[in-house]
Design a protein around this motif. Sequence first.
Motif, mmCIF file in Angstrom:
data_model
loop_
_atom_site.group_PDB
_atom_site.id
_atom_site.type_symbol
_atom_site.label_atom_id
_atom_site.label_comp_id
_atom_site.label_asym_id
_atom_site.label_seq_id
_atom_site.Cartn_x
_atom_site.Cartn_y
_atom_site.Cartn_z
ATOM 1 N N HIS A 1 0.852 -1.179 0.000
ATOM 2 C CA HIS A 1 0.000 0.000 0.000
ATOM 3 C C HIS A 1 0.893 1.236 0.000
ATOM 4 N N GLU A 2 1.040 1.846 -1.152
ATOM 5 C CA GLU A 2 2.024 2.909 -1.337
ATOM 6 C C GLU A 2 1.488 4.299 -1.069
ATOM 7 N N SER A 3 0.206 4.426 -0.780
ATOM 8 C CA SER A 3 -0.380 5.734 -0.454
ATOM 9 C C SER A 3 -1.351 5.556 0.703
ATOM 10 N N TRP A 4 -1.711 6.675 1.331
ATOM 11 C CA TRP A 4 -2.632 6.576 2.458
ATOM 12 C C TRP A 4 -3.982 6.052 2.030
ATOM 13 N N MET B 1 -5.814 2.897 3.618
ATOM 14 C CA MET B 1 -7.158 2.981 4.173
ATOM 15 C C MET B 1 -8.106 2.015 3.485
ATOM 16 N N SER B 2 -7.916 1.816 2.192
ATOM 17 C CA SER B 2 -8.733 0.843 1.473
ATOM 18 C C SER B 2 -8.493 -0.559 2.021
ATOM 19 N N ASN C 1 -9.262 16.597 2.318
ATOM 20 C CA ASN C 1 -8.918 17.980 2.618
ATOM 21 C C ASN C 1 -7.778 18.091 3.623
ATOM 22 N N HIS C 2 -7.440 16.981 4.267
ATOM 23 C CA HIS C 2 -6.397 16.995 5.296
ATOM 24 C C HIS C 2 -5.158 16.212 4.903
ATOM 25 N N PHE C 3 -5.360 15.175 4.095
ATOM 26 C CA PHE C 3 -4.239 14.330 3.677
ATOM 27 C C PHE C 3 -3.799 14.703 2.281
ATOM 28 N N THR C 4 -2.574 14.331 1.959
ATOM 29 C CA THR C 4 -2.029 14.654 0.630
ATOM 30 C C THR C 4 -2.892 14.060 -0.460
ATOM 31 N N PRO C 5 -3.298 14.868 -1.461
ATOM 32 C CA PRO C 5 -4.129 14.337 -2.546
ATOM 33 C C PRO C 5 -3.458 13.166 -3.253
#
Length: 217
Positions: A100-103, A107-108, A211-215
């Motif tokens: 999982h390379e991104s938040w 989360m998924s 809105n809080h985490f990196t797009p």
Amino acid sequence: MTSTVPLGQASEGLVIVRNEPVQARSTKRLATLLDSAAAVIDELGYERLTTAMVAERAGASIGTVYRYFPDRLAVLQALAARNYERVTERAMAAIADPRHESWIDAMSGAFGVFVDAFRTEPGFRSLRIGDVIDLRPPASVRPANSVLADRMFDALAARFDTDSSSEARLAFEIAIEATDAIVARAFARDNDGDPAYLEQGRQLVRACLQNHFTPVG
């Protein structure tokens, strides 16, 4: 004389179990009692669970049940604590998974853990991690969902260097609470989970956090 000791922690409160097992046989007996309670809850719901039902399903005497649990609420609390421990362990593993390379991927993965618990963990649909049995917890005790949200948030912030502000933390907790309700609705009439509701749950998490985490592209 029996001693009373904590089995685990749920909602940052102690779950009380009599005679905490230290031998393998006693540990197995306790697991059997909790498995039996979960099976009854699957069939009847947690509201109708009795200690007599647990004893009958486990093939044990009522005295054996009371050796570990002072009442039915303690059975429910212990099962909720076990659910909390299992789901938390798997969710944290999903967040830490290098695949999982991104938040949003992490989360998924954690969302998938929660959905899988609804599908495979006996009693989880009704009881989950315990908030449903204590809608008005004492002010000193945080709801289990809030505790889980904090642990997941901290893990995400540490791994992906995401926003760790109080506003972001609140948004994350709201996402977890809302997702819990949506996933519960998805399984209310569908044993596999209504895919439309599950997809909306995934999208809700992303909308609450973007809105809080990196797009993520």
